[in-house]
Design an enzyme around this catalytic site. Structure first.
Site, mmCIF file in Angstrom:
data_model
loop_
_atom_site.group_PDB
_atom_site.id
_atom_site.type_symbol
_atom_site.label_atom_id
_atom_site.label_comp_id
_atom_site.label_asym_id
_atom_site.label_seq_id
_atom_site.Cartn_x
_atom_site.Cartn_y
_atom_site.Cartn_z
ATOM 1 N N LYS A 9 0.823 -1.210 0.000
ATOM 2 C CA LYS A 9 0.000 0.000 0.000
ATOM 3 C C LYS A 9 0.862 1.267 0.000
ATOM 4 O O LYS A 9 2.079 1.201 0.224
ATOM 5 C CB LYS A 9 -0.935 -0.047 1.216
ATOM 6 C CG LYS A 9 -1.941 -1.216 1.162
ATOM 7 C CD LYS A 9 -2.906 -1.162 2.345
ATOM 8 C CE LYS A 9 -3.923 -2.284 2.283
ATOM 9 N NZ LYS A 9 -4.932 -2.190 3.370
ATOM 10 N N PHE A 57 -15.442 3.526 7.187
ATOM 11 C CA PHE A 57 -14.070 3.902 6.849
ATOM 12 C C PHE A 57 -13.816 3.948 5.339
ATOM 13 O O PHE A 57 -12.681 4.174 4.908
ATOM 14 C CB PHE A 57 -13.069 2.949 7.509
ATOM 15 C CG PHE A 57 -13.274 1.488 7.172
ATOM 16 C CD1 PHE A 57 -12.780 0.955 5.994
ATOM 17 C CD2 PHE A 57 -13.969 0.648 8.037
ATOM 18 C CE1 PHE A 57 -12.970 -0.382 5.678
ATOM 19 C CE2 PHE A 57 -14.161 -0.702 7.725
ATOM 20 C CZ PHE A 57 -13.657 -1.208 6.537
ATOM 21 N N ARG A 85 -2.204 -14.476 4.514
ATOM 22 C CA ARG A 85 -2.906 -13.730 5.575
ATOM 23 C C ARG A 85 -2.259 -13.976 6.942
ATOM 24 O O ARG A 85 -2.215 -13.083 7.788
ATOM 25 C CB ARG A 85 -4.403 -14.038 5.546
ATOM 26 C CG ARG A 85 -5.059 -13.354 4.319
ATOM 27 C CD ARG A 85 -6.527 -13.619 4.199
ATOM 28 N NE ARG A 85 -7.360 -12.954 5.180
ATOM 29 C CZ ARG A 85 -7.863 -11.728 5.061
ATOM 30 N NH1 ARG A 85 -7.567 -10.989 4.011
ATOM 31 N NH2 ARG A 85 -8.647 -11.233 5.992
ATOM 32 N N THR A 91 -5.762 -7.218 10.587
ATOM 33 C CA THR A 91 -5.994 -5.896 9.974
ATOM 34 C C THR A 91 -5.420 -4.773 10.851
ATOM 35 O O THR A 91 -4.763 -3.868 10.357
ATOM 36 C CB THR A 91 -7.515 -5.660 9.793
ATOM 37 O OG1 THR A 91 -8.081 -6.782 9.119
ATOM 38 C CG2 THR A 91 -7.782 -4.397 9.011
ATOM 39 N N ARG A 102 2.371 -6.633 9.300
ATOM 40 C CA ARG A 102 1.648 -5.481 9.852
ATOM 41 C C ARG A 102 2.144 -5.137 11.256
ATOM 42 O O ARG A 102 2.237 -3.965 11.616
ATOM 43 C CB ARG A 102 0.144 -5.761 9.834
ATOM 44 C CG ARG A 102 -0.440 -5.636 8.413
ATOM 45 C CD ARG A 102 -1.821 -6.207 8.319
ATOM 46 N NE ARG A 102 -2.511 -5.820 7.075
ATOM 47 C CZ ARG A 102 -3.654 -6.358 6.683
ATOM 48 N NH1 ARG A 102 -4.240 -7.285 7.422
ATOM 49 N NH2 ARG A 102 -4.221 -5.969 5.551
ATOM 50 N N HIS A 115 -2.201 -5.381 1.483
ATOM 51 C CA HIS A 115 -3.473 -6.064 1.261
ATOM 52 C C HIS A 115 -3.185 -7.535 1.022
ATOM 53 O O HIS A 115 -2.135 -7.884 0.490
ATOM 54 C CB HIS A 115 -4.161 -5.473 0.015
ATOM 55 C CG HIS A 115 -5.313 -6.293 -0.478
ATOM 56 N ND1 HIS A 115 -6.551 -6.239 0.115
ATOM 57 C CD2 HIS A 115 -5.401 -7.216 -1.474
ATOM 58 C CE1 HIS A 115 -7.365 -7.088 -0.510
ATOM 59 N NE2 HIS A 115 -6.687 -7.691 -1.476
HETATM 60 P P1 ADP Z 1 -8.023 -6.938 5.556
HETATM 61 O O1 ADP Z 1 -7.254 -6.006 4.637
HETATM 62 O O2 ADP Z 1 -7.196 -7.336 6.761
HETATM 63 O O3 ADP Z 1 -8.632 -8.124 4.841
HETATM 64 P P2 ADP Z 1 -10.696 -5.694 5.622
HETATM 65 O O4 ADP Z 1 -11.007 -6.438 4.359
HETATM 66 O O5 ADP Z 1 -11.638 -5.810 6.774
HETATM 67 O O6 ADP Z 1 -9.228 -6.092 6.176
HETATM 68 O O7 ADP Z 1 -10.550 -4.142 5.310
HETATM 69 C C1 ADP Z 1 -9.913 -3.696 4.135
HETATM 70 C C2 ADP Z 1 -9.001 -2.533 4.472
HETATM 71 O O8 ADP Z 1 -9.796 -1.451 4.934
HETATM 72 C C3 ADP Z 1 -8.006 -2.795 5.608
HETATM 73 O O9 ADP Z 1 -6.849 -3.483 5.204
HETATM 74 C C4 ADP Z 1 -7.716 -1.376 6.081
HETATM 75 O O10 ADP Z 1 -6.782 -0.713 5.227
HETATM 76 C C5 ADP Z 1 -9.072 -0.710 5.935
HETATM 77 N N1 ADP Z 1 -9.835 -0.774 7.197
HETATM 78 C C6 ADP Z 1 -10.466 -1.856 7.714
HETATM 79 N N2 ADP Z 1 -11.055 -1.564 8.883
HETATM 80 C C7 ADP Z 1 -10.789 -0.244 9.113
HETATM 81 C C8 ADP Z 1 -11.134 0.668 10.161
HETATM 82 N N3 ADP Z 1 -11.888 0.299 11.204
HETATM 83 N N4 ADP Z 1 -10.683 1.937 10.063
HETATM 84 C C9 ADP Z 1 -9.937 2.338 9.002
HETATM 85 N N5 ADP Z 1 -9.584 1.536 7.981
HETATM 86 C C10 ADP Z 1 -10.006 0.259 8.032
#
Ligand code: ADP
Length: 140
Positions: A9, A57, A85, A91, A102, A115
Site C-alpha cells: 500500500k 471507513f 494472511r 488488519t 503489519r 493487502h
Molecule cells: P483486511 O485487509 O485485513 O482483509 P478488511 O477487508 O476488513 O481487512 O478491510 C480492508 C481494508 O480497509 C483494511 O486493510 C484497512 O486498510 C481498511 N480498514 C479496515 N477496517 C478499518 C477501520 N476500522 N478503520 C480504518 N480503515 C479500516
C-alpha cells in the site's frame, strides 16, 4: 499451486519498505508471478474496495489508497491465500501476531502496509483488476 493478490500500500512505498516486505514474502516461500508500481485514482481505489462501500471507513480507505503509488503483486505458493494472511497478520497492527508484516511495519488499522486476498475466488478477481494475461508470468 495457489495464487493470491497482494498490494504493497502507499504507506509501504512512502516508508521505503518495498524491498523489506518483498524479502519477507520471498523468505516465506512465495514466488512473484506478476508485479507493477501504479497509482490508483480515487475512482479505481473505490472500485477495488467496492465491497466496503457501506462501511464508515470507506472514504478514508479510498483517500489513503489513492494518496500515492502502490505495488500490486500476484504471488504463488501452496495454500497461498491463507498462508499470506498469516504472514501479514490481523488488519489492526495492535492485534497482529509478533513478526507479522503489519505488526512490524503498520501504523494503524487503516494504514496497514499490505493487502491480502481473502479467498482464491477474490484473488483471481483482484489479479484481473491489476494485470493483463501477458503480464502474468509463471515464476519458474
Ligand atoms: P483486511 O485487509 O485485513 O482483509 P478488511 O477487508 O476488513 O481487512 O478491510 C480492508 C481494508 O480497509 C483494511 O486493510 C484497512 O486498510 C481498511 N480498514 C479496515 N477496517 C478499518 C477501520 N476500522 N478503520 C480504518 N480503515 C479500516
Amino acid at each position: 499451486m495457489e495464487r493470491t493478490l497482494t498490494i504493497l500500500k502507499p504507506d509501504c512505498v512512502r516508508k521505503q519498505l518495498i524491498g523489506a516486505v518483498i524479502d519477507q514474502i520471498e523468505r516465506a516461500g512465495f514466488r512473484v508471478v506478476a508485479m507493477k508500481k501504479i497509482r490508483l485514482t480515487q475512482e479505481t481505489a473505490g472500485e477495488f474496495y467496492a465491497v466496503h462501500r457501506e462501511r464508515p471507513f470507506y472514504g478514508e480507505l479510498v483517500e489513503f489508497m489513492s494518496s500515492g503509488p502502490c505495488v500490486p503483486i500476484i504471488l504463488e505458493k501452496e495454500n497461498a491465500v491463507a498462508d499470506f494472511r498469516t504472514l501479514i497478520g490481523a488488519t489492526d497492527p495492535a492485534q497482529a501476531d509478533a513478526g507479522t508484516v503489519r505488526k512490524l511495519y503498520a501504523d494503524s488499522k487503516g494504514e496497514n502496509i499490505v493487502h491480502g486476498s481473502d479467498s482464491e475466488e477474490n484473488a483471481a478477481i483482484e489479479a484481473g483488476f491489476f494485470f493483463s494475461a501477458e503480464e502474468v508470468v509463471r515464476s519458474n
